[in-house]
Design a protein around this motif. Structure first.
Motif, PDB file in Angstrom:
ATOM      1  N   ASP A 148       0.832  -1.206   0.000  1.00 39.09           N
ATOM      2  CA  ASP A 148       0.000   0.000   0.000  1.00 39.09           C
ATOM      3  C   ASP A 148       0.863   1.251   0.000  1.00 39.09           C
ATOM      4  O   ASP A 148       1.937   1.287   0.602  1.00 39.09           O
ATOM      5  CB  ASP A 148      -0.895   0.028   1.246  1.00 39.09           C
ATOM      6  N   ALA A 149       0.343   2.313  -0.647  1.00 36.59           N
ATOM      7  CA  ALA A 149       0.992   3.628  -0.605  1.00 36.59           C
ATOM      8  C   ALA A 149       0.669   4.301   0.722  1.00 36.59           C
ATOM      9  O   ALA A 149      -0.396   4.051   1.283  1.00 36.59           O
ATOM     10  CB  ALA A 149       0.495   4.490  -1.761  1.00 36.59           C
ATOM     11  N   VAL A 173       6.098   3.580  -3.600  1.00 37.46           N
ATOM     12  CA  VAL A 173       4.716   3.363  -4.015  1.00 37.46           C
ATOM     13  C   VAL A 173       3.986   4.636  -3.629  1.00 37.46           C
ATOM     14  O   VAL A 173       3.965   5.013  -2.455  1.00 37.46           O
ATOM     15  CB  VAL A 173       4.104   2.124  -3.332  1.00 37.46           C
ATOM     16  N   GLN A 205       0.719   5.685  -4.946  1.00 36.53           N
ATOM     17  CA  GLN A 205      -0.739   5.736  -5.132  1.00 36.53           C
ATOM     18  C   GLN A 205      -1.332   4.359  -4.912  1.00 36.53           C
ATOM     19  O   GLN A 205      -0.810   3.358  -5.397  1.00 36.53           O
ATOM     20  CB  GLN A 205      -1.045   6.214  -6.554  1.00 36.53           C
ATOM     21  N   ASP A 206      -2.433   4.298  -4.193  1.00 37.47           N
ATOM     22  CA  ASP A 206      -3.210   3.085  -3.953  1.00 37.47           C
ATOM     23  C   ASP A 206      -2.345   1.896  -3.549  1.00 37.47           C
ATOM     24  O   ASP A 206      -1.702   1.912  -2.534  1.00 37.47           O
ATOM     25  CB  ASP A 206      -4.093   2.751  -5.154  1.00 37.47           C
ATOM     26  N   GLN A 207      -2.286   0.884  -4.380  1.00 39.41           N
ATOM     27  CA  GLN A 207      -1.603  -0.362  -4.028  1.00 39.41           C
ATOM     28  C   GLN A 207      -0.979  -0.989  -5.268  1.00 39.41           C
ATOM     29  O   GLN A 207      -1.528  -0.887  -6.362  1.00 39.41           O
ATOM     30  CB  GLN A 207      -2.620  -1.332  -3.432  1.00 39.41           C
ATOM     31  N   GLY A 261      -2.242   1.487  -8.868  1.00 36.96           N
ATOM     32  CA  GLY A 261      -1.165   2.036  -8.078  1.00 36.96           C
ATOM     33  C   GLY A 261      -0.203   2.817  -8.951  1.00 36.96           C
ATOM     34  O   GLY A 261      -0.372   2.914 -10.172  1.00 36.96           O
TER      35      GLY A 261
END
Length: 131
Positions: free
Chosen positions: A50-51, A61, A63-65, A91
């Motif tokens: 995860d971000a 990372v 954004q998102d995943q 992501g």
């Protein structure tokens, strides 16, 4: 001057070369094929990240995943790759590197879509890269 590399879709291997016209160009990125990172195995072929995270050396990372993928499928270079289609959403990863004004840089990367087209439509994959 620092340049940022942001790539919000799945790709397998990234190279950014300085002095791109020179046949002896050197890669300026850290861990370009994602070989340094969390341990994967046949039992755990990918790891969800995860971000925000910097668990993959050289990469963030952002954004998102993303999925850090090991033996789940064939990587272009080495055994690791990144699947940007995380859960949820898409992501993104980024890396910054020092640059010199007036120097020419060449960015190369290898991208592939998920190898199971029945589960992961559409067949045409889109990529956004910014520097």
């Amino acid at each position: 001057m620092r340049l940022a590399l942001w790539v919000p879709v799945a790709f397998l291997c990234v190279f950014a070369f300085f002095n791109a016209s020179d046949l002896r160009a050197q890669n300026v990125l850290v861990n370009p094929s994602f070989e340094d990172g969390p341990a994967t195995s046949e039992a755990q072929p990918f790891i969800l990240i995860d971000a925000p995270s910097d668990i993959i050396p050289g990469w963030k990372v952002t954004q998102d995943q993303v999925k850090y993928v090991g033996p789940h499928w064939l990587a272009y270079d080495g055994t690791q790759s990144i699947d940007i289609d995380g859960n949820p959403g898409f992501g993104a990863i980024a890396q910054t590197f020092d640059s010199e004004p007036g120097t020419i840089y060449r960015l190369e990367f290898r991208m592939a879509g998920n190898p199971n087209p029945l589960l992961w439509a559409p067949r045409i994959k889109r990529l956004q890269v910014s520097a």
